[in-house]
Design a protein around this motif. Sequence first.
Motif, short mmCIF file in Angstrom:
data_model
loop_
_atom_site.label_atom_id
_atom_site.label_comp_id
_atom_site.label_asym_id
_atom_site.label_seq_id
_atom_site.Cartn_x
_atom_site.Cartn_y
_atom_site.Cartn_z
N LEU A 14 7.00 -2.80 4.93
CA LEU A 14 6.20 -4.08 4.96
C LEU A 14 5.24 -4.24 4.04
CD1 LEU A 14 6.30 -5.27 8.72
CD2 LEU A 14 7.64 -6.24 6.95
N VAL A 15 4.62 -2.88 4.14
CA VAL A 15 3.33 -2.85 3.14
C VAL A 15 3.71 -2.88 1.79
CG1 VAL A 15 1.46 -1.28 2.49
CG2 VAL A 15 1.67 -1.85 5.03
N THR A 16 4.96 -2.13 1.37
CA THR A 16 5.39 -1.98 0.11
C THR A 16 5.89 -3.03 -0.53
OG1 THR A 16 6.00 0.60 0.51
CG2 THR A 16 7.14 -0.72 -1.32
N MET A 17 6.57 -3.93 0.45
CA MET A 17 7.20 -5.25 0.00
C MET A 17 5.91 -6.19 -0.37
SD MET A 17 10.41 -5.53 2.59
CE MET A 17 10.03 -6.90 3.21
N TYR A 18 4.95 -6.19 0.58
CA TYR A 18 3.85 -7.02 0.34
C TYR A 18 3.05 -6.63 -0.88
CZ TYR A 18 -0.27 -9.94 1.20
OH TYR A 18 -1.06 -10.75 1.14
N LYS A 19 2.97 -5.41 -1.45
CA LYS A 19 2.42 -4.98 -2.31
C LYS A 19 2.97 -5.18 -3.55
CE LYS A 19 0.42 -0.89 -4.55
NZ LYS A 19 0.38 0.79 -4.10
N HIS A 20 4.40 -5.51 -3.51
CA HIS A 20 5.10 -5.67 -4.81
C HIS A 20 5.65 -7.07 -5.09
CE1 HIS A 20 4.35 -1.56 -6.27
NE2 HIS A 20 4.84 -0.90 -5.03
N MET A 21 5.56 -7.88 -3.85
CA MET A 21 6.17 -9.20 -3.95
C MET A 21 5.20 -10.10 -4.91
SD MET A 21 6.96 -12.02 -0.88
CE MET A 21 8.04 -10.90 -0.08
N PRO A 22 5.71 -10.71 -5.96
CA PRO A 22 4.91 -11.54 -6.94
C PRO A 22 4.39 -12.88 -6.31
CG PRO A 22 7.10 -11.49 -7.48
CD PRO A 22 6.97 -10.71 -6.09
N PHE A 23 5.02 -13.54 -5.32
CA PHE A 23 4.55 -14.93 -4.98
C PHE A 23 3.68 -15.03 -3.90
CE2 PHE A 23 9.07 -14.78 -6.68
CZ PHE A 23 8.61 -15.93 -7.72
N THR A 24 2.24 -15.14 -3.98
CA THR A 24 1.16 -14.99 -3.22
C THR A 24 1.66 -16.35 -2.02
OG1 THR A 24 -0.41 -14.37 -4.67
CG2 THR A 24 -0.98 -15.47 -2.66
N GLY A 25 1.96 -17.36 -2.29
CA GLY A 25 2.25 -18.50 -1.32
C GLY A 25 3.53 -17.99 -0.42
N LEU A 26 4.35 -17.31 -0.77
CA LEU A 26 5.66 -16.80 -0.05
C LEU A 26 5.04 -15.55 0.71
CD1 LEU A 26 8.55 -16.78 0.53
CD2 LEU A 26 9.21 -15.19 -1.23
#
Length: 159
Positions: A14-26
């Motif tokens: 989850l931390v890795t996905m959050y760190k690399h996900m580009p869409f702040t709103g999502l």
Amino acid sequence: MFSKLINLIPRDWLVTMYKHMPFTGLKNWIVYRAQHKFLVAVLAIITNEKGQILLLKHEYREQPWGIPGGWMELESPEDGLEREISEETGLKVQITGLAKAIYGTRPNRVDLLFKGKILEGTFKPSSEISEICYCEVDHWPVGLPAEQIKLIKEILSDG
């Protein structure tokens, strides 16, 4: 349901996905949906110039007497408490500090218990509050719950 699914994913992923996900709103939408929810209640031990404790007679409770309080809206805890007391009684109070935070259930909530003092105003009954009284410690009205008596004594004894 969504939070249960998210909590099945290992925390490191989850931390890795959050760190690399580009869409702040999502990201914020997912984080919000994955978290447990609770309410925040604001309560107060309010005293007058004589050191007496303000108690309110609530129209909707089985044990009607209690300390002032209510649910926060989108505001600071102190502002929420001052607003609730003003709306329910017509009294203006000043919140002087946080005394204690308590986690409770039914509903899941955090109770923020403050200390404060009366500034001014004349009591005006509302649909929620029919009477007020100022009490000395151990001179309580009938119908004040034992848990609130214990809280009042605890907070006042802490200075």
